[in-house]
Design a protein around this motif. Sequence first.
Motif, PDB file in Angstrom:
ATOM      1  N   ASP B 161       0.833  -1.187   0.000  1.00  0.00           N
ATOM      2  CA  ASP B 161       0.000   0.000   0.000  1.00  0.00           C
ATOM      3  C   ASP B 161       0.875   1.247   0.000  1.00  0.00           C
ATOM      4  O   ASP B 161       1.627   1.465   0.951  1.00  0.00           O
ATOM      5  CB  ASP B 161      -0.848  -0.058   1.278  1.00  0.00           C
ATOM      6  CG  ASP B 161      -2.075   0.811   1.172  1.00  0.00           C
ATOM      7  OD1 ASP B 161      -2.195   1.544   0.177  1.00  0.00           O
ATOM      8  OD2 ASP B 161      -2.903   0.740   2.092  1.00  0.00           O
ATOM      9  N   HIS B 162       0.806   2.036  -1.071  1.00  0.00           N
ATOM     10  CA  HIS B 162       1.626   3.248  -1.152  1.00  0.00           C
ATOM     11  C   HIS B 162       0.772   4.470  -0.861  1.00  0.00           C
ATOM     12  O   HIS B 162      -0.201   4.720  -1.578  1.00  0.00           O
ATOM     13  CB  HIS B 162       2.235   3.388  -2.545  1.00  0.00           C
ATOM     14  CG  HIS B 162       3.109   2.235  -2.957  1.00  0.00           C
ATOM     15  ND1 HIS B 162       2.621   1.131  -3.620  1.00  0.00           N
ATOM     16  CD2 HIS B 162       4.440   2.020  -2.800  1.00  0.00           C
ATOM     17  CE1 HIS B 162       3.619   0.278  -3.858  1.00  0.00           C
ATOM     18  NE2 HIS B 162       4.730   0.790  -3.371  1.00  0.00           N
ATOM     19  N   THR B 163       1.143   5.225   0.154  1.00  0.00           N
ATOM     20  CA  THR B 163       0.408   6.443   0.485  1.00  0.00           C
ATOM     21  C   THR B 163       1.388   7.574   0.775  1.00  0.00           C
ATOM     22  O   THR B 163       2.596   7.355   0.861  1.00  0.00           O
ATOM     23  CB  THR B 163      -0.473   6.241   1.742  1.00  0.00           C
ATOM     24  OG1 THR B 163       0.372   5.789   2.810  1.00  0.00           O
ATOM     25  CG2 THR B 163      -1.569   5.201   1.509  1.00  0.00           C
ATOM     26  N   GLY B 164       0.853   8.768   0.955  1.00  0.00           N
ATOM     27  CA  GLY B 164       1.684   9.922   1.306  1.00  0.00           C
ATOM     28  C   GLY B 164       2.333  10.556   0.090  1.00  0.00           C
ATOM     29  O   GLY B 164       1.893  10.356  -1.040  1.00  0.00           O
ATOM     30  N   ASP B 165       3.399  11.313   0.346  1.00  0.00           N
ATOM     31  CA  ASP B 165       4.074  12.038  -0.726  1.00  0.00           C
ATOM     32  C   ASP B 165       5.545  11.631  -0.743  1.00  0.00           C
ATOM     33  O   ASP B 165       6.198  11.593   0.300  1.00  0.00           O
ATOM     34  CB  ASP B 165       3.959  13.550  -0.476  1.00  0.00           C
ATOM     35  CG  ASP B 165       4.709  14.336  -1.535  1.00  0.00           C
ATOM     36  OD1 ASP B 165       4.761  13.866  -2.696  1.00  0.00           O
ATOM     37  OD2 ASP B 165       5.244  15.414  -1.206  1.00  0.00           O
ATOM     38  N   ALA B 166       6.059  11.287  -1.899  1.00  0.00           N
ATOM     39  CA  ALA B 166       7.459  10.897  -2.012  1.00  0.00           C
ATOM     40  C   ALA B 166       7.894  10.966  -3.467  1.00  0.00           C
ATOM     41  O   ALA B 166       7.073  11.018  -4.377  1.00  0.00           O
ATOM     42  CB  ALA B 166       7.654   9.477  -1.495  1.00  0.00           C
ATOM     43  N   VAL B 167       9.203  10.972  -3.652  1.00  0.00           N
ATOM     44  CA  VAL B 167       9.781  10.707  -4.968  1.00  0.00           C
ATOM     45  C   VAL B 167      10.474   9.365  -4.796  1.00  0.00           C
ATOM     46  O   VAL B 167      11.474   9.264  -4.074  1.00  0.00           O
ATOM     47  CB  VAL B 167      10.779  11.802  -5.382  1.00  0.00           C
ATOM     48  CG1 VAL B 167      11.448  11.443  -6.705  1.00  0.00           C
ATOM     49  CG2 VAL B 167      10.068  13.151  -5.479  1.00  0.00           C
ATOM     50  N   LEU B 168       9.935   8.339  -5.384  1.00  0.00           N
ATOM     51  CA  LEU B 168      10.377   6.983  -5.077  1.00  0.00           C
ATOM     52  C   LEU B 168      10.699   6.204  -6.352  1.00  0.00           C
ATOM     53  O   LEU B 168       9.883   6.124  -7.269  1.00  0.00           O
ATOM     54  CB  LEU B 168       9.274   6.243  -4.299  1.00  0.00           C
ATOM     55  CG  LEU B 168       9.541   4.752  -3.997  1.00  0.00           C
ATOM     56  CD1 LEU B 168      10.705   4.587  -3.026  1.00  0.00           C
ATOM     57  CD2 LEU B 168       8.286   4.082  -3.431  1.00  0.00           C
ATOM     58  N   ALA B 169      11.889   5.644  -6.385  1.00  0.00           N
ATOM     59  CA  ALA B 169      12.226   4.665  -7.423  1.00  0.00           C
ATOM     60  C   ALA B 169      12.502   3.365  -6.692  1.00  0.00           C
ATOM     61  O   ALA B 169      13.402   3.302  -5.852  1.00  0.00           O
ATOM     62  CB  ALA B 169      13.447   5.110  -8.214  1.00  0.00           C
ATOM     63  N   ALA B 170      11.695   2.349  -6.945  1.00  0.00           N
ATOM     64  CA  ALA B 170      11.835   1.112  -6.177  1.00  0.00           C
ATOM     65  C   ALA B 170      11.383  -0.062  -7.022  1.00  0.00           C
ATOM     66  O   ALA B 170      10.424   0.032  -7.789  1.00  0.00           O
ATOM     67  CB  ALA B 170      10.998   1.191  -4.903  1.00  0.00           C
ATOM     68  N   ASN B 171      12.090  -1.165  -6.871  1.00  0.00           N
ATOM     69  CA  ASN B 171      11.725  -2.377  -7.595  1.00  0.00           C
ATOM     70  C   ASN B 171      11.252  -3.437  -6.611  1.00  0.00           C
ATOM     71  O   ASN B 171      11.630  -3.423  -5.439  1.00  0.00           O
ATOM     72  CB  ASN B 171      12.927  -2.906  -8.382  1.00  0.00           C
ATOM     73  CG  ASN B 171      13.459  -1.864  -9.351  1.00  0.00           C
ATOM     74  OD1 ASN B 171      12.693  -1.105  -9.947  1.00  0.00           O
ATOM     75  ND2 ASN B 171      14.777  -1.802  -9.492  1.00  0.00           N
ATOM     76  N   VAL B 172      10.415  -4.320  -7.106  1.00  0.00           N
ATOM     77  CA  VAL B 172       9.936  -5.415  -6.272  1.00  0.00           C
ATOM     78  C   VAL B 172      10.171  -6.717  -7.033  1.00  0.00           C
ATOM     79  O   VAL B 172       9.847  -6.818  -8.222  1.00  0.00           O
ATOM     80  CB  VAL B 172       8.428  -5.272  -5.955  1.00  0.00           C
ATOM     81  CG1 VAL B 172       8.004  -6.330  -4.948  1.00  0.00           C
ATOM     82  CG2 VAL B 172       8.094  -3.881  -5.437  1.00  0.00           C
TER      83      VAL B 172
END
Lengths: 263, 393
Positions: B161-172
């Motif tokens: 679950d992704h919430t809030g504010d961010a600059v995100l680069a992420a792999n799963v």
Amino acid sequence: MATLEIRDLHVTVEADNATKEILKGVDLTVKQGETHAIMGPNGSGKSTLAYSLAGHPKYTITGGSVTLDGEDVLEMSVDERARAGLFLAMQYPVEIPGVSVSNFLRTSATAIRGEAPKLRTWVKEVKETMAELQMDPAFAERNVNEGFSGGEKKRHEILQLELLKPKIAVLDETDSGLDVDALKTVSEGVNRVRATGEVGTLLITHYTRILKYIQPDFVHVFANGRIAASGGAELADQLENEGYEAYTKGGPVTGGNSGGAAA
Amino acid sequence: MAEAQNTPVGSTTAGSIAVAAESTVATRMSAPPSFDVADFPVPHGREEEWRFTPLERLRGLHDGTAVATGSGVKVAIEAPEGVTVETVGRDDSRLGKAGTPVDRVAAQAYSSFEQASVVTVAKEAVLTEPIRIAVHGEGGTAFGHQLIQLGAFAEAVVVIDHTGDAVLAANVDYVLGDGAKLTVVSVQDWDDTAVHVGQHNALVGRDASFKSIVVTFGGDVVRLHPRVAYAATGGEAELFGLYFTDKGQHQEHRLLVDHNTPHCKSNAVYKGALQGDGAHAVWIGDVLIQAAAEGTDTYEMNRNLVLTDGARVDSVPNLEIETGEIVGAGHASATGRFDDEQLFYLQSRGIPAEEARRLVVRGFFAELVQQIGLPDVEERLIEKIEAELKASV
């Protein structure tokens, strides 16, 4: 008593970048308890009349008036017309993916009745009506018109007619595409509604076949965008024998005005 | 089989089925897959894989100027018994086994993360409760990596679950052992200012089933690559997606299913609704059936419902077949406006226009929402859809 009055109705449609007049002055009065059959050849404007009454955006009203108990129907939105008591059983009902019949019927009944029907009596009402129309209970969980056969679509339309109890019901070629058994079942549904005496019925058809099951009080011949002749049930017999030729070729016009009580 | 119905202005639907000696999916990429960000040139926006993406809104994730800040995102993992949760360093040998980054931002994420989360479901463990991973943006910039691995015959449901504010680069990475069953729901419910780019790699074991449900509502820019490959025969993958793209949002889903082994199945269904000026949804559906992948059965579909003027959809299904010995392969894409006939039908039954629209949109998404199988997530989605629709009328 509820009365639908159509006066000198003119309707155009946009096709191929041109404006075409389809209805050229229709006059008709339908009262609660009466059944009017409108018969006519293909392309005479019968369905245009049905959809114009319901308020389909494709059609532009260019003249005349339509009132229901004196209220201006043409000023109303599509849903307002339905809530005022107009119902159109469609010839080609559309599929609505992801919306179940039961959800649709309840949403619609809530809108028409002004309050949500009590769940227990509602479920019973729907079940009984479906049984009378020989519809499988599993039908309620299917999506609206999705994958319905022609006969199932028409049963579903008449199911709505029975549940929504309109003042004026317009049935647009409800008989088309039905085999005799389905035609009987559907006609019985219409007759149950008529038997209440609380609905005025405008039965639009190309064939006289359905009139054996649903006896009209008045028959109107529709040709070239207007009512070309009006009479009683005997007019249907005449059409059965002679066809529409006399009317499409500008033959004898025995009465341009509405039939029924207004004539 | 690509179809475009009632296509609104500013939308494109292109489809292709190619029988090619050389993969166009591979050749149209500007660089071969790599874990090293230095192997990818900084994109300028005209590359095939970047041409739909607003680079200027990626906040430097694509050109090396984005720097991790202390408070980027907070990750909280809630797991039932039988699950091991670890935080590991970059050198953990289990990482990066499910797939290799295919673009510069995914490689940047892989080159930049400091710690990774590893969630392990032991072999034959059948979880009755979902694993919940909450990724909450705290306003900073972050690089991340997660590995979810299931042992043979393990069964699990994971909600990210992704919430809030961010600059995100992420792999799963998802690694499924033989006969394992994994359902992943990835919800992108970001604030409208967030930027999220990532690659999801699934490696499906022998006779294993992978089901992914990607739900994107928020963000300024969200660009995800859900990708599937098979480690052995008999694997199945279902890729479902649902997005609601609002005014000014860019939401991009780039799928790839690599049928590299015989007798595997895949089915992809993504549906989106768009509303408002500058709403832009991109769907790329690449399916490769390699020469070795006899007995493949695959289908992919994308449907878009454009609710207002000013929104744009780019939908590109692409199927490459290197063997004729398959069970089935197909794709479909359609982008349309509200169907006036549906609205007319509902209104003619007394249902007010606004409610009729809600019914149609809810119905449009219903088959996907039902796929989730988690009542709390389903309810939240329906509420989200309702809220989005309310904002539009």
